[in-house]
Write a protein that holds these residues in place. Structure first.
Motif, short mmCIF file in Angstrom:
data_model
loop_
_atom_site.label_atom_id
_atom_site.label_comp_id
_atom_site.label_asym_id
_atom_site.label_seq_id
_atom_site.Cartn_x
_atom_site.Cartn_y
_atom_site.Cartn_z
N LEU A 169 0.89 -1.35 -0.12
CA LEU A 169 -0.16 -0.03 -0.12
C LEU A 169 0.67 1.21 -0.03
CD1 LEU A 169 -2.98 0.93 0.37
CD2 LEU A 169 -2.62 1.25 2.67
N VAL A 170 0.80 2.08 -1.04
CA VAL A 170 1.71 3.18 -1.16
C VAL A 170 0.84 4.46 -0.70
CG1 VAL A 170 3.27 2.37 -2.57
CG2 VAL A 170 1.30 3.37 -3.64
N ARG A 171 -0.46 4.40 -1.06
CA ARG A 171 -1.11 5.74 -0.92
C ARG A 171 -2.70 5.15 -0.43
NH1 ARG A 171 -0.28 11.23 -2.25
NH2 ARG A 171 1.87 11.43 -3.11
N ALA A 172 -3.49 6.05 0.22
CA ALA A 172 -4.74 5.75 0.51
C ALA A 172 -5.54 7.13 0.85
CB ALA A 172 -5.03 4.71 1.62
N GLU A 173 -6.80 7.29 0.16
CA GLU A 173 -7.48 8.34 1.00
C GLU A 173 -8.83 8.02 1.04
OE1 GLU A 173 -8.91 10.81 -3.29
OE2 GLU A 173 -7.35 11.58 -2.21
N GLY A 174 -9.69 8.83 1.75
CA GLY A 174 -11.16 8.37 1.91
C GLY A 174 -11.64 9.27 3.12
N ASN A 175 -13.14 8.69 3.38
CA ASN A 175 -13.69 9.12 4.49
C ASN A 175 -14.28 7.74 5.45
OD1 ASN A 175 -14.11 12.05 3.47
ND2 ASN A 175 -14.92 10.89 1.74
N PRO A 176 -14.34 7.90 6.63
CA PRO A 176 -14.85 6.96 7.49
C PRO A 176 -16.07 6.34 7.12
CG PRO A 176 -13.81 8.74 8.70
CD PRO A 176 -14.03 9.11 7.54
N ALA A 177 -16.48 5.35 7.21
CA ALA A 177 -17.54 4.56 6.91
C ALA A 177 -18.77 5.26 7.89
CB ALA A 177 -17.75 3.11 6.70
N LYS A 178 -18.32 5.50 9.01
CA LYS A 178 -19.20 5.95 9.90
C LYS A 178 -18.63 7.02 10.72
CE LYS A 178 -21.71 4.18 13.91
NZ LYS A 178 -22.08 3.15 14.98
N SER A 181 -19.46 10.56 15.99
CA SER A 181 -20.38 11.13 16.75
C SER A 181 -21.10 12.29 16.32
CB SER A 181 -19.83 12.05 18.07
OG SER A 181 -19.09 13.12 17.68
N PHE A 182 -22.29 12.67 16.58
CA PHE A 182 -23.07 13.55 16.11
C PHE A 182 -22.47 14.84 15.67
CE2 PHE A 182 -25.93 17.34 17.13
CZ PHE A 182 -26.70 17.25 16.03
N TRP A 183 -21.53 15.18 16.74
CA TRP A 183 -20.92 16.47 16.78
C TRP A 183 -19.79 16.59 15.30
CZ3 TRP A 183 -23.10 19.45 19.52
CH2 TRP A 183 -24.02 19.36 20.56
N THR A 184 -19.50 15.49 14.80
CA THR A 184 -18.25 15.56 13.87
C THR A 184 -19.31 15.23 12.49
OG1 THR A 184 -16.88 14.17 15.07
CG2 THR A 184 -16.46 14.06 12.54
N LYS A 185 -19.16 16.53 11.58
CA LYS A 185 -19.92 16.40 10.21
C LYS A 185 -19.15 15.73 9.45
CE LYS A 185 -20.11 20.95 9.87
NZ LYS A 185 -20.83 22.36 9.31
N SER A 186 -17.96 15.46 9.33
CA SER A 186 -17.08 14.86 8.23
C SER A 186 -15.71 15.00 8.56
CB SER A 186 -17.47 15.44 6.74
OG SER A 186 -16.84 16.79 6.64
N THR A 187 -14.90 13.87 8.22
CA THR A 187 -13.61 13.59 8.15
C THR A 187 -13.14 13.10 6.89
OG1 THR A 187 -13.68 13.16 10.59
CG2 THR A 187 -11.73 12.57 9.42
N VAL A 208 -8.49 16.06 7.88
CA VAL A 208 -9.18 17.33 8.09
C VAL A 208 -10.74 16.82 8.68
CG1 VAL A 208 -10.37 19.38 7.00
CG2 VAL A 208 -8.08 18.43 6.14
N THR A 209 -10.96 17.43 9.84
CA THR A 209 -12.25 17.09 10.25
C THR A 209 -13.12 18.33 10.59
OG1 THR A 209 -11.53 15.40 11.60
CG2 THR A 209 -13.50 16.25 12.46
N GLU A 210 -14.50 18.37 9.88
CA GLU A 210 -15.30 19.50 10.25
C GLU A 210 -16.37 18.95 11.21
OE1 GLU A 210 -15.28 22.31 8.54
OE2 GLU A 210 -13.67 21.83 7.16
N ALA A 211 -16.46 20.06 12.31
CA ALA A 211 -17.32 19.63 13.56
C ALA A 211 -18.27 20.63 13.82
CB ALA A 211 -16.26 19.60 14.81
#
Length: 250
Positions: A169-178, A181-187, A208-211
């Protein structure tokens, strides 16, 4: 505000432009790439007795104009279990305690063999779609779209880049499947590896996390001084006798 998943998926993430395959018939299927990646990972793991390295964490919150830093020593056991030792901390104490240290706790937990299997990048946990090939650091890599089979915080949606020669594995990118918490809009996170000798070690992680309350928080990790421990260290050389063992002449 829970950031624990940021490193739970830590083996993961964007890259360069697509390289057209001259002969599509020579390309592997996604199943073949994933199978070879798993087999090579086992070979690499068997060739060492673990590893040791250093990390530097930098957290920045733009809404509160706060910053925290942490220097960490890490050791990996042969079975993949990780152990962390915080060398130094600086800056925003609340973030060091409630974010960065929690990330270390989460990564320690998910590195244990009984839990690591549920987060591995394999066909048990993910579906894969072959996207194409790209050059990553002047090396050809297979690009796979990755979709988790379960909605769990230690799995992610995104893409992975697998070295076409070493199947690492040399690179990976993405967003958590879940979301944690309610206070986290996206990561969103990106993870990059580099080759050192015959092995591959992490190079950098950016997340980067948007809360909902705290706004945008960035966590960047730099990995350095990583080295493998030899799987079969040489036994002590007993061929040289000490002065006490030398025969004495009368």
């Amino acid at each position: 505000m829970n950031y624990r998943l940021l490193l739970a998926v830590l083996f993961l993430l964007p890259v360069s432009s697509v390289v057209a395959a001259e002969n599509a018939a020579n390309l592997l299927t996604s199943e073949e790439v994933v199978a070879r990646m798993a087999a090579h990972d086992l070979q690499r793991q068997a060739s060492t007795a673990g590893y040791a390295g250093m990390r530097r964490y930098v957290l920045e919150n733009h809404s509160f104009q706060k910053r925290a830093e942490m220097l960490v020593r890490v050791e990996g056991d042969p079975d993949g279990t990780k152990h962390f030792d915080v060398v130094s901390e600086d800056g925003w104490k609340a973030a060091n305690t409630h974010v960065l240290r929690k990330m270390l706790e989460s990564e320690t937990e998910t590195s244990r063999p009984e839990l690591r299997a549920t987060a591995k990048i394999n066909s048990t946990n993910y579906d894969f779609v072959f996207v194409g090939t790209e050059l990553v650091a002047d090396r050809l890599a297979y690009v796979l779209e990755i979709t988790p089979k379960r909605k769990e915080k230690y799995l992610f949606h995104g893409r992975i880049w697998v070295d076409a020669e070493d199947y690492a594995l040399v690179r990976a990118e993405g967003n958590p499947a879940k979301n944690p918490s309610f206070w986290t809009k996206s990561t969103h996170f990106e993870h990059v590896y580099q080759k050192s000798g015959a092995l591959w070690f992490p190079l950098s992680t950016e997340s980067v996390t948007e809360a909902r309350i705290f706004g945008t928080t960035e966590v960047n990790i730099q990995y350095f001084d990583y080295a493998a421990k030899p799987a079969h260290p040489h036994p002590p050389d007993n061929s040289v006798m000490s002065a006490k063992e030398m025969p004495h002449r009368d």
